[in-house]
Motif scaffolding. Sequence first.
Motif, PDB file in Angstrom:
ATOM      1  N   THR B  79      45.581  37.335  37.329  1.00 34.93           N
ATOM      2  CA  THR B  79      45.128  37.750  38.445  1.00 34.93           C
ATOM      3  C   THR B  79      43.339  38.055  38.574  1.00 34.93           C
ATOM      4  OG1 THR B  79      47.456  37.525  39.408  1.00 34.93           O
ATOM      5  CG2 THR B  79      45.698  38.140  41.189  1.00 34.93           C
ATOM      6  N   LYS B  80      42.840  38.175  39.274  1.00 34.86           N
ATOM      7  CA  LYS B  80      41.148  38.186  39.090  1.00 34.86           C
ATOM      8  C   LYS B  80      40.621  38.888  40.497  1.00 34.86           C
ATOM      9  CE  LYS B  80      39.810  37.619  34.502  1.00 34.86           C
ATOM     10  NZ  LYS B  80      38.543  36.497  34.233  1.00 34.86           N
ATOM     11  N   THR B  81      39.929  39.642  40.476  1.00 32.06           N
ATOM     12  CA  THR B  81      39.648  39.903  41.691  1.00 32.06           C
ATOM     13  C   THR B  81      37.713  39.658  41.081  1.00 32.06           C
ATOM     14  OG1 THR B  81      40.167  42.676  41.223  1.00 32.06           O
ATOM     15  CG2 THR B  81      38.902  41.700  43.665  1.00 32.06           C
ATOM     16  N   VAL B  82      37.621  38.323  42.619  1.00 33.73           N
ATOM     17  CA  VAL B  82      36.113  37.927  41.972  1.00 33.73           C
ATOM     18  C   VAL B  82      34.974  37.951  43.217  1.00 33.73           C
ATOM     19  CG1 VAL B  82      36.873  36.177  40.365  1.00 33.73           C
ATOM     20  CG2 VAL B  82      37.472  35.610  42.388  1.00 33.73           C
ATOM     21  N   ASP B  87      32.097  31.419  53.333  1.00 29.34           N
ATOM     22  CA  ASP B  87      31.669  30.557  55.322  1.00 29.34           C
ATOM     23  C   ASP B  87      29.764  31.708  55.241  1.00 29.34           C
ATOM     24  OD1 ASP B  87      33.884  28.964  54.921  1.00 29.34           O
ATOM     25  OD2 ASP B  87      35.069  30.893  56.229  1.00 29.34           O
ATOM     26  N   GLY B  88      29.816  32.057  53.889  1.00 24.22           N
ATOM     27  CA  GLY B  88      28.238  32.780  53.634  1.00 24.22           C
ATOM     28  C   GLY B  88      28.321  33.962  53.448  1.00 24.22           C
ATOM     29  N   VAL B  89      29.646  34.393  54.298  1.00 21.62           N
ATOM     30  CA  VAL B  89      29.804  35.915  53.648  1.00 21.62           C
ATOM     31  C   VAL B  89      30.397  36.809  52.057  1.00 21.62           C
ATOM     32  CG1 VAL B  89      30.615  38.017  55.242  1.00 21.62           C
ATOM     33  CG2 VAL B  89      30.832  36.399  55.544  1.00 21.62           C
ATOM     34  N   GLU B  90      29.916  36.931  51.852  1.00 22.42           N
ATOM     35  CA  GLU B  90      29.807  37.196  50.607  1.00 22.42           C
ATOM     36  C   GLU B  90      31.438  38.802  50.844  1.00 22.42           C
ATOM     37  OE1 GLU B  90      28.200  39.723  47.267  1.00 22.42           O
ATOM     38  OE2 GLU B  90      27.473  38.247  47.218  1.00 22.42           O
ATOM     39  N   GLN B  91      32.365  37.984  49.838  1.00 25.46           N
ATOM     40  CA  GLN B  91      33.900  38.651  49.260  1.00 25.46           C
ATOM     41  C   GLN B  91      34.368  38.430  48.365  1.00 25.46           C
ATOM     42  OE1 GLN B  91      35.855  36.034  51.845  1.00 25.46           O
ATOM     43  NE2 GLN B  91      36.051  37.242  53.930  1.00 25.46           N
ATOM     44  N   GLN B  92      35.287  40.368  48.168  1.00 25.88           N
ATOM     45  CA  GLN B  92      36.319  40.112  47.249  1.00 25.88           C
ATOM     46  C   GLN B  92      37.455  39.242  47.458  1.00 25.88           C
ATOM     47  OE1 GLN B  92      36.184  43.041  44.749  1.00 25.88           O
ATOM     48  NE2 GLN B  92      33.329  42.630  45.493  1.00 25.88           N
ATOM     49  N   VAL B  93      37.867  38.647  46.180  1.00 24.34           N
ATOM     50  CA  VAL B  93      39.272  37.401  46.868  1.00 24.34           C
ATOM     51  C   VAL B  93      39.813  37.488  45.795  1.00 24.34           C
ATOM     52  CG1 VAL B  93      39.529  35.085  47.285  1.00 24.34           C
ATOM     53  CG2 VAL B  93      37.196  35.956  48.032  1.00 24.34           C
ATOM     54  N   GLU B  94      41.375  37.855  45.889  1.00 25.28           N
ATOM     55  CA  GLU B  94      42.150  37.718  44.749  1.00 25.28           C
ATOM     56  C   GLU B  94      41.815  36.302  44.163  1.00 25.28           C
ATOM     57  OE1 GLU B  94      44.856  40.124  44.385  1.00 25.28           O
ATOM     58  OE2 GLU B  94      43.692  41.067  43.980  1.00 25.28           O
ATOM     59  N   GLU B  95      41.909  35.937  43.293  1.00 26.99           N
ATOM     60  CA  GLU B  95      42.456  34.633  42.537  1.00 26.99           C
ATOM     61  C   GLU B  95      43.304  34.693  40.961  1.00 26.99           C
ATOM     62  OE1 GLU B  95      39.196  31.330  42.498  1.00 26.99           O
ATOM     63  OE2 GLU B  95      38.924  32.561  41.194  1.00 26.99           O
ATOM     64  N   THR B  96      44.001  33.770  40.943  1.00 25.60           N
ATOM     65  CA  THR B  96      44.701  33.441  39.582  1.00 25.60           C
ATOM     66  C   THR B  96      44.278  32.271  38.926  1.00 25.60           C
ATOM     67  OG1 THR B  96      46.429  33.862  41.159  1.00 25.60           O
ATOM     68  CG2 THR B  96      46.838  32.833  38.903  1.00 25.60           C
ATOM     69  N   VAL B  97      43.593  32.590  37.573  1.00 26.23           N
ATOM     70  CA  VAL B  97      42.878  31.610  36.432  1.00 26.23           C
ATOM     71  C   VAL B  97      43.841  31.634  36.005  1.00 26.23           C
ATOM     72  CG1 VAL B  97      40.544  31.181  37.474  1.00 26.23           C
ATOM     73  CG2 VAL B  97      41.499  33.217  36.352  1.00 26.23           C
ATOM     74  N   GLU B  98      43.654  30.463  35.003  1.00 26.01           N
ATOM     75  CA  GLU B  98      44.497  30.456  33.352  1.00 26.01           C
ATOM     76  C   GLU B  98      43.924  30.660  32.686  1.00 26.01           C
ATOM     77  OE1 GLU B  98      46.331  26.371  32.134  1.00 26.01           O
ATOM     78  OE2 GLU B  98      48.226  27.147  32.917  1.00 26.01           O
ATOM     79  N   GLU B  99      44.499  31.679  31.544  1.00 24.70           N
ATOM     80  CA  GLU B  99      42.523  32.047  30.330  1.00 24.70           C
ATOM     81  C   GLU B  99      43.960  31.616  29.142  1.00 24.70           C
ATOM     82  OE1 GLU B  99      41.581  36.454  30.850  1.00 24.70           O
ATOM     83  OE2 GLU B  99      40.183  35.588  31.847  1.00 24.70           O
ATOM     84  N   THR B 100      43.133  31.168  27.936  1.00 24.51           N
ATOM     85  CA  THR B 100      43.500  31.553  26.848  1.00 24.51           C
ATOM     86  C   THR B 100      43.492  32.915  25.747  1.00 24.51           C
ATOM     87  OG1 THR B 100      42.479  29.348  27.733  1.00 24.51           O
ATOM     88  CG2 THR B 100      44.018  30.094  24.847  1.00 24.51           C
TER      89      THR B 100
END
Lengths: 204, 223, 122
Positions: B79-82, B87-100
Amino acid sequence: MAIDQELKIEMGKQGVVVTTLQELYNWGRKSSVWPMQFGLACCAIEMIATTMARYDLARFGAEVFRPSPRQADLMIISGTVTKKMAPQVVRLYNQMGEPRYVIAMGACAISGGPFKQGYNVLKGIDRYIPVDVHIPGCPPRPEALLQAFITLQNKIQAQPLTGPNRPRHLDAEAQGEFPVPVQGEHDLEPTSNPGVWTVPVVIR
Amino acid sequence: MKTIEEIQAAIEAAVPGGEVTIVMNPSPAAQHSLLVGAGKAVAVAKFLRDDAELALDFCSNVTGVDWLDREIAEKVKVTKTVTKTVDGVEQQVEETVEETVKRAVPGYLECVYHLYSVAKKHGPVVIRMRTANRSDMVELPSLTPIWRGAEFQEREVFDLYGIVFTGHPDLRRILMWDEFKDHPMRKDYVLPDDFEYEPTPHDDVLKRAEAHRADVAQEGAAQ
Amino acid sequence: MSFTYFPLVVLFAAALAFGLVPLSLAWTWARFFSPRKPNAVKNSIYECGLVSKGDAWVRFRSAYYLYAIIFLIFDVEAVFLMPFAVAFTGLSMAACAAMLVFVLLLVEGLAWAWAKGILTWA
Ligand code: SF4
């Protein structure tokens, strides 16, 4: 030395046997080749079969298998020669009395055979001792061993008693000792006896 | 017979601190094994042999395995903060990505025992022990005092893999000669180079044979 | 002087020659014709191809000699037991008893040797 073969046959018909010393000597040698009693691997089973009633090696003068190298003339390398066993084989060969002969029986004794790329298998006993007859096969059939034996007999029969081609045992200069390899830290040392074996030239 | 989990539980109940973990075998054979810590291995083995229900009285096979240093690639969810434009606004979003993730596993030597019960007619139970590394800490406790039949096989593992069994009654080389220094079944063992003559070379042997041929050619040119 | 024993002397000499002549012939033949190639390995002690460790002249404990005697006695006993066993069905009671006494005597000897500690090696 040479006698006229036709004359000889003609005299034979009249009941007169003539021969040369060489023929007599070689006839005696070739008709009493006693093998040494030892086997190394699966080929030994075929060697044993060869001596039994069905194939009966004794017909050819290989009457008894001697359990001591002192009494044997022929060493049949019947099977895989491991690097652990190789010094023993060479030492036994050295302990045989002259004249002595070697038959390398089967793919293993010739070249390492199926185990050639193993870490513990000698790639042919001819790296250390002179081999008279090679028999291919895995294992060679008893007939093949008989064939090899007859080949050896023919070879003995053809040997001259004098001259540069005389066999080793009649040559006072020829050496009778073949160095026994030492079991070193990684391999046998030396890996071959250059006086006996040189790298064959591959012809394709 | 008990399942592997039950055996593990039984061992842990009987031998505290036995450090027994299950190594799953994902293949269809599904022959799972128990990884036993070297420290309590003798006690664990004694339990396996003497337990009334398991009664593993026969050690049919001891073998070695050489594991080189290796990298294991694992897929992990992170889980990373990206920073994203939503919607045209810059936001800090938490996202779950798969990594090797690559994980380096240091090499070790392993000794595997296959145990059967003649009395109960069941088996095999496979136990393993691992050395700390492949070079200097290669000692494992010998299980010969538990299963007498393991003696020669442990000698063989010692000879070919170089695992030193402490407590073995007669630890000598069994297949190779005593002066021999290498351990031929290790994966990084280099065969002695006696491929001077090869009628039908291929792969590695071809390379070696060609090197020899080059040597011979050079010597010929020098003369 | 009587020559009564002269034929015996001749026979004796002939018998001796019968043994010695082939031997000396073989020896002479080998002396002149055998291809000799001695070397250190060939002359070493035969040990199935291995280098022999130590000397071939080792000392045996004298207890070995008692072993040998006991073995010999029981070996000879078997010679007596064999015809006894073959004729067993046709033997009288007395014969059986005699044989049993014989065996008993031997077993006694064995028990004595055992008690003396001869059978324990080393
Ligand atoms: S050649 Fe074949 S049969 Fe003969 S010893 Fe080798 S593997 Fe065995």
